[in-house]
Enzyme design. Structure first.
Site, PDB file in Angstrom:
ATOM      1  N   CYS A   2       2.839  -0.229 -15.341  1.00 49.69           N
ATOM      2  CA  CYS A   2       3.350  -0.444 -16.694  1.00 49.69           C
ATOM      3  C   CYS A   2       4.312  -1.637 -16.722  1.00 49.69           C
ATOM      4  O   CYS A   2       5.191  -1.764 -15.888  1.00 49.69           O
ATOM      5  CB  CYS A   2       4.079   0.756 -17.275  1.00 49.69           C
ATOM      6  SG  CYS A   2       3.049   2.176 -17.533  1.00 49.69           S
ATOM      7  N   ARG A  27       1.526  -5.879 -11.666  1.00 49.71           N
ATOM      8  CA  ARG A  27       2.047  -4.511 -11.547  1.00 49.71           C
ATOM      9  C   ARG A  27       0.934  -3.473 -11.668  1.00 49.71           C
ATOM     10  O   ARG A  27       1.142  -2.311 -11.345  1.00 49.71           O
ATOM     11  CB  ARG A  27       3.100  -4.261 -12.633  1.00 49.71           C
ATOM     12  CG  ARG A  27       4.333  -5.130 -12.474  1.00 49.71           C
ATOM     13  CD  ARG A  27       5.213  -5.036 -13.686  1.00 49.71           C
ATOM     14  NE  ARG A  27       5.861  -3.753 -13.821  1.00 49.71           N
ATOM     15  CZ  ARG A  27       7.010  -3.411 -13.253  1.00 49.71           C
ATOM     16  NH1 ARG A  27       7.634  -4.283 -12.504  1.00 49.71           N
ATOM     17  NH2 ARG A  27       7.539  -2.228 -13.435  1.00 49.71           N
ATOM     18  N   TRP A  75      -0.370   1.623 -17.324  1.00 51.61           N
ATOM     19  CA  TRP A  75      -1.053   2.163 -16.152  1.00 51.61           C
ATOM     20  C   TRP A  75      -1.081   3.663 -16.384  1.00 51.61           C
ATOM     21  O   TRP A  75      -0.048   4.332 -16.336  1.00 51.61           O
ATOM     22  CB  TRP A  75      -0.257   1.807 -14.903  1.00 51.61           C
ATOM     23  CG  TRP A  75      -0.963   2.043 -13.621  1.00 51.61           C
ATOM     24  CD1 TRP A  75      -1.911   1.247 -13.039  1.00 51.61           C
ATOM     25  CD2 TRP A  75      -0.768   3.128 -12.720  1.00 51.61           C
ATOM     26  NE1 TRP A  75      -2.312   1.774 -11.844  1.00 51.61           N
ATOM     27  CE2 TRP A  75      -1.631   2.935 -11.620  1.00 51.61           C
ATOM     28  CE3 TRP A  75       0.050   4.253 -12.726  1.00 51.61           C
ATOM     29  CZ2 TRP A  75      -1.702   3.808 -10.549  1.00 51.61           C
ATOM     30  CZ3 TRP A  75      -0.025   5.127 -11.656  1.00 51.61           C
ATOM     31  CH2 TRP A  75      -0.887   4.904 -10.582  1.00 51.61           C
ATOM     32  N   ASN A 101       7.876   2.548 -20.064  1.00 53.35           N
ATOM     33  CA  ASN A 101       7.472   2.519 -18.664  1.00 53.35           C
ATOM     34  C   ASN A 101       8.167   3.695 -17.992  1.00 53.35           C
ATOM     35  O   ASN A 101       9.378   3.827 -18.103  1.00 53.35           O
ATOM     36  CB  ASN A 101       7.930   1.188 -18.047  1.00 53.35           C
ATOM     37  CG  ASN A 101       7.637   1.086 -16.571  1.00 53.35           C
ATOM     38  OD1 ASN A 101       6.947   1.928 -16.005  1.00 53.35           O
ATOM     39  ND2 ASN A 101       8.161   0.050 -15.939  1.00 53.35           N
ATOM     40  N   GLY A 102       7.413   4.585 -17.346  1.00 56.20           N
ATOM     41  CA  GLY A 102       8.021   5.749 -16.701  1.00 56.20           C
ATOM     42  C   GLY A 102       7.309   7.015 -17.118  1.00 56.20           C
ATOM     43  O   GLY A 102       6.180   6.972 -17.624  1.00 56.20           O
ATOM     44  N   GLU A 481      -1.664  -0.493   9.339  1.00 55.17           N
ATOM     45  CA  GLU A 481      -1.543  -1.479   8.271  1.00 55.17           C
ATOM     46  C   GLU A 481      -2.868  -2.216   8.070  1.00 55.17           C
ATOM     47  O   GLU A 481      -3.284  -2.470   6.942  1.00 55.17           O
ATOM     48  CB  GLU A 481      -0.387  -2.448   8.591  1.00 55.17           C
ATOM     49  CG  GLU A 481      -0.183  -3.575   7.595  1.00 55.17           C
ATOM     50  CD  GLU A 481       0.097  -3.137   6.163  1.00 55.17           C
ATOM     51  OE1 GLU A 481       0.296  -1.939   5.908  1.00 55.17           O
ATOM     52  OE2 GLU A 481       0.071  -4.015   5.283  1.00 55.17           O
ATOM     53  N   LYS A 485      -4.915  -2.264   4.530  1.00 54.91           N
ATOM     54  CA  LYS A 485      -5.280  -3.523   3.855  1.00 54.91           C
ATOM     55  C   LYS A 485      -6.754  -3.501   3.494  1.00 54.91           C
ATOM     56  O   LYS A 485      -7.134  -3.822   2.385  1.00 54.91           O
ATOM     57  CB  LYS A 485      -5.025  -4.734   4.752  1.00 54.91           C
ATOM     58  CG  LYS A 485      -3.660  -5.326   4.850  1.00 54.91           C
ATOM     59  CD  LYS A 485      -3.081  -5.933   3.627  1.00 54.91           C
ATOM     60  CE  LYS A 485      -2.450  -4.954   2.715  1.00 54.91           C
ATOM     61  NZ  LYS A 485      -1.137  -4.467   2.917  1.00 54.91           N
ATOM     62  N   GLU A 488      -7.686  -0.712   0.734  1.00 55.29           N
ATOM     63  CA  GLU A 488      -7.144  -0.846  -0.617  1.00 55.29           C
ATOM     64  C   GLU A 488      -7.776  -1.996  -1.398  1.00 55.29           C
ATOM     65  O   GLU A 488      -7.901  -1.909  -2.607  1.00 55.29           O
ATOM     66  CB  GLU A 488      -5.617  -0.959  -0.604  1.00 55.29           C
ATOM     67  CG  GLU A 488      -5.076  -2.221   0.001  1.00 55.29           C
ATOM     68  CD  GLU A 488      -3.551  -2.274   0.003  1.00 55.29           C
ATOM     69  OE1 GLU A 488      -2.922  -1.666  -0.876  1.00 55.29           O
ATOM     70  OE2 GLU A 488      -2.997  -2.949   0.882  1.00 55.29           O
ATOM     71  N   HIS A 504     -10.336  13.614  20.578  1.00 55.67           N
ATOM     72  CA  HIS A 504      -9.965  14.913  20.006  1.00 55.67           C
ATOM     73  C   HIS A 504     -10.624  15.158  18.654  1.00 55.67           C
ATOM     74  O   HIS A 504     -10.111  15.936  17.859  1.00 55.67           O
ATOM     75  CB  HIS A 504      -8.439  15.028  19.949  1.00 55.67           C
ATOM     76  CG  HIS A 504      -7.822  14.889  21.298  1.00 55.67           C
ATOM     77  ND1 HIS A 504      -7.862  15.894  22.235  1.00 55.67           N
ATOM     78  CD2 HIS A 504      -7.238  13.832  21.918  1.00 55.67           C
ATOM     79  CE1 HIS A 504      -7.282  15.475  23.354  1.00 55.67           C
ATOM     80  NE2 HIS A 504      -6.903  14.218  23.177  1.00 55.67           N
ATOM     81  N   LYS A 603       1.459  -2.454  -8.397  1.00 50.89           N
ATOM     82  CA  LYS A 603       2.332  -3.151  -7.460  1.00 50.89           C
ATOM     83  C   LYS A 603       3.636  -2.394  -7.259  1.00 50.89           C
ATOM     84  O   LYS A 603       4.175  -2.325  -6.164  1.00 50.89           O
ATOM     85  CB  LYS A 603       2.626  -4.559  -7.991  1.00 50.89           C
ATOM     86  CG  LYS A 603       3.496  -5.401  -7.074  1.00 50.89           C
ATOM     87  CD  LYS A 603       2.747  -5.777  -5.822  1.00 50.89           C
ATOM     88  CE  LYS A 603       3.583  -6.579  -4.838  1.00 50.89           C
ATOM     89  NZ  LYS A 603       2.984  -6.540  -3.493  1.00 50.89           N
TER      90      LYS A 603
HETATM   91  C1  F6R Z   1      -0.027  -1.814   0.222  1.00 57.19           C
HETATM   92  C2  F6R Z   1       1.159  -1.771  -0.604  1.00 57.19           C
HETATM   93  C3  F6R Z   1       1.806  -0.451  -0.828  1.00 57.19           C
HETATM   94  C4  F6R Z   1       3.338  -0.599  -0.816  1.00 57.19           C
HETATM   95  C5  F6R Z   1       3.985   0.725  -1.226  1.00 57.19           C
HETATM   96  C6  F6R Z   1       5.494   0.632  -1.185  1.00 57.19           C
HETATM   97  O1  F6R Z   1      -0.503  -3.120   0.344  1.00 57.19           O
HETATM   98  O2  F6R Z   1       1.606  -2.758  -1.115  1.00 57.19           O
HETATM   99  O3  F6R Z   1       1.390   0.491   0.101  1.00 57.19           O
HETATM  100  O4  F6R Z   1       3.738  -0.995   0.448  1.00 57.19           O
HETATM  101  O5  F6R Z   1       3.583   1.070  -2.511  1.00 57.19           O
HETATM  102  O6  F6R Z   1       5.959  -0.318  -2.088  1.00 57.19           O
HETATM  103  P1  F6R Z   1       7.401  -0.937  -1.969  1.00 57.19           P
HETATM  104  O7  F6R Z   1       7.467  -1.700  -0.700  1.00 57.19           O
HETATM  105  O8  F6R Z   1       7.532  -1.799  -3.186  1.00 57.19           O
HETATM  106  O9  F6R Z   1       8.369   0.213  -1.963  1.00 57.19           O
END
Ligand code: F6R
Length: 608
Positions: A2, A27, A75, A101-102, A481, A485, A488, A504, A603
């Site tokens: 949002c 976002r 969102w 937003n929220g 990680e 990547k 997602e 296992h 985001k």
């Molecule tokens: C993955 C990604 C998310 C953020 C997570 C935490 O690429 O960006 O997994 O790492 O949502 O977000 P922040 O760092 O903003 O607290």
């Protein structure tokens, strides 16, 4: 997650709002809308899907004349993405418009009460209760109505509100959702984040919880919930709007990956002084550092993965026990924090709801919190006792790359600081580490320049159904990680496993041709991971290895090898992540995915 933009001033509001919303697209959202006062009444236009649809519908804002308005990218949380659920929401008389937003947690109870009082709801959203409640309490004074509503709603919110009776004003308020205000002499702005208004002004004021803003084209005033005016400082934003634009790259993600050498240098550089590490923001003397008995790292997603690397580095280098928690678990598991515990919350956005709640939980128990945060002035940065900024600059792509890399560096610096104070490394080792840290930006650059080879390899896996990432120790942290990547942004199912766990259960998933990416950067574990690679290869897997230069032995167990330059064993994640990021990126591009805005993701996850 949002986005809100509002404008009141000399210019037409709609084009400014559309432009601002476009800069908040990162976002994540699924619908958008605007409300603009045209001199007689408030008009609302909404559309599902990309912002482009709203721009087309309003001819880039031309069909919505007026110099005061609010806009929103939604969102979906309560109610599917649809025109009717998109914001702004009206009261029944269409005299009050709200963007939110929220999440309003008690909206069902409030909706029931309002329904009993004769109000009719058209949407499934929690936000619509706000419009009707404002209507219910509005007796000619907008501030009074807003304050009464604030006393009754529970949850998180940043709101932009238009009252048709007060066309020369715009109202805003926040609790646990980001909100900033800006002005430039010609008008005033509200927004969820700085990039939305940077084109118009660099003078920004951060609004705190339960503060109400009253804006006109001349300026704005901020009040508390007792309607007392507050003195609010403004800050000047130093970074450029271009920093938040693509600068010729096809995607923000690619641009941000290419910014990593600079990011790493910017995060480390100012804290390397001669032959020492100085982290003034830590706010802790050497004696206080010595008193730390345990570190709790709390974060979500990639920031959590950075925390897992941090555990291996802090424990290995400085010999401090470290526990890493997902913030969403930490906040509800009644964690045991004992004397001598230090809590570190890691967050790019500084607005992640679970991380913020975890921070508050730790503070309530009397523990000091260090925030490792990227967004300056964000909620976590403001509420943490001390903040170590990662200086990665604005990160727009939803999938984090450069902010994650900067988080790793911040954790290395902390580990080095602790190790020096605790004498767990010799002077010689420390100097070598400093040298290796300084070399990381050039080494990252080198790996980025290898992108064509990785792109060719990635093109082979566009149709993959699943991919596994394996590693041991610190390499397991980077596997997590790498796997996130890939899944997602490319929507390919992927998991990371500690390589020793394969037997296992996991190994039963390996089929002919399954891609297994093995990260092998730790010489002490080479033989172990090579055995695991042989195990999967003999069951038909195609094995990609990411290893350090010189480790030719791995070629006997791998089908394809990517070498990373030699660095300190604690810093290898900073290099190994580069080919994994590039691989994910090119698979997603090859599949035609919306790399910068993957489906269903936001985001900044400002709701639980
Ligand atoms: C993955 C990604 C998310 C953020 C997570 C935490 O690429 O960006 O997994 O790492 O949502 O977000 P922040 O760092 O903003 O607290």
């Amino acid at each position: 997650m949002c986005g809100i933009v509002g404008y009141i001033g000399k210019d037409q509001a709609a084009p400014i709002i559309l432009d601002g919303l476009a800069r908040l697209e990162y976002r994540g959202y699924d619908s958008a809308g605007m409300a603009v006062y045209d001199g007689e009444k408030v008009n609302i236009t909404k559309s599902v899907g990309r912002l482009k649809a709203l721009s087309e519908l309003t001819h880039d804002g031309a069909t919505m004349p007026g110099t005061v308005g609010i806009g929103h990218t939604r969102w979906a949380t309560h109610g599917a993405p649809s025109n009717v659920n998109a914001h702004p929401h009206f009261n029944e008389k269409e005299t009050i418009a709200v963007v939110h937003n929220g999440i309003i947690e008690n909206y069902l109870a409030l909706k029931k009460k309002l329904t009993q009082r004769g109000y009719h709801f058209v949407s499934e959203t929690d936000t619509e209760v706000l419009a009707h409640m404002l209507d219910y309490y509005y007796k000619g004074d907008p501030m009074e109505a807003i304050i009464k509503v604030l006393h009754r709603v529970e949850g998180s919110y940043a709101l932009g509100i238009l009252f048709a009776d007060f066309p020369g004003e715009l109202f805003a308020v926040r609790k646990d959702s980001p909100l900033i205000v800006g002005q430039n002499g010609e008008g005033c702005f509200i927004a969820s984040d700085v990039p939305a208004i940077l084109r118009y002004t660099r003078t920004v004021t951060y609004i705190e919880n339960q503060e109400i803003v009253r804006l006109s084209k001349e300026g704005f005033h901020v009040y508390n919930v007792d309607a007392e005016e507050l003195e609010k400082p403004s800050v000047t934003i130093e970074w450029d709007a271009e920093a938040a634009e693509k600068a010729g790259y096809e995607h923000f993600m690619l641009k941000e990956m290419y910014e990593q050498p600079k990011t790493v240098a910017d995060t480390a550089g100012p804290r390397i002084r001669g032959n020492d590490i100085v982290i003034e923001e830590l706010g802790m003397s050497e004696e206080e550092l010595l008193k730390v008995k345990k570190i709790h790292i709390v974060a979500c997603g990639s920031a959590y993965h950075a925390g897992v690397t941090g555990k291996y580095v802090l424990e290995g280098m400085a010999r401090i026990p470290v526990e890493v928690d997902l913030a969403s678990e930490f906040r509800y598991r009644d964690p045991i924090l004992e004397e001598g515990a230090m809590v570190i919350v890691i967050s790019q956005s500084g607005e992640t709801a679970d991380s913020l709640a975890a921070l508050r939980e730790a503070k309530e128990r009397g523990f000091k919190v260090l925030g490792i945060v990227n967004v300056v002035g964000s909620s976590i940065a403001r509420e943490a006792d001390n903040v170590m900024y990662t200086w990665a600059g604005p990160e727009i792509a939803v999938a984090t790359t450069k902010a994650y890399s900067a988080q790793l560096i911040a954790l290395y610096l902390l580990a080095m600081k602790f190790s020096r104070v605790r004498h767990t490394v010799t002077e010689e080792e420390f100097s070598e580490m400093l040298g290796d840290l300084r070399r990381l930006p050039d080494q990252i650059e080198l790996l980025l320049n290898n992108k064509n080879r990785i792109q060719r390899f990635a093109n082979r896996y566009i149709a993959a159904k699943e991919v596994f990432f394996i590693g041991r120790g610190i390499d397991y942290a980077i596997s997590m990680e790498g796997s996130l990547k890939l899944k997602e942004i490319s929507y390919i199912h992927s998991e990371a496993y500690a390589a020793g766990e394969l037997k296992h259960g996991t190994i039963s998933l390996i089929e002919e041709g399954t891609l297994v990416a093995a990260v092998a950067t730790q010489s002490s574990l080479y033989q172990k991971i090579i055995s695991n690679m042989v195990e999967v290869k003999s069951r038909g897997a195609f094995v990609l290895a990411v290893t350090c230069e010189g480790n030719r032995e791995i070629e006997k167990a791998a089908d394809y090898v990517i070498y990373i330059p030699i660095t300190n064993r604690f810093f290898t994640n900073s290099l190994a992540i580069i080919p994994l990021q590039l691989f994910s990126y090119y698979v997603a591009v090859g599949k035609g995915c919306d790399v910068d805005k993957p489906r269903n993701l936001a985001k900044s996850v400002t709701v639980e």
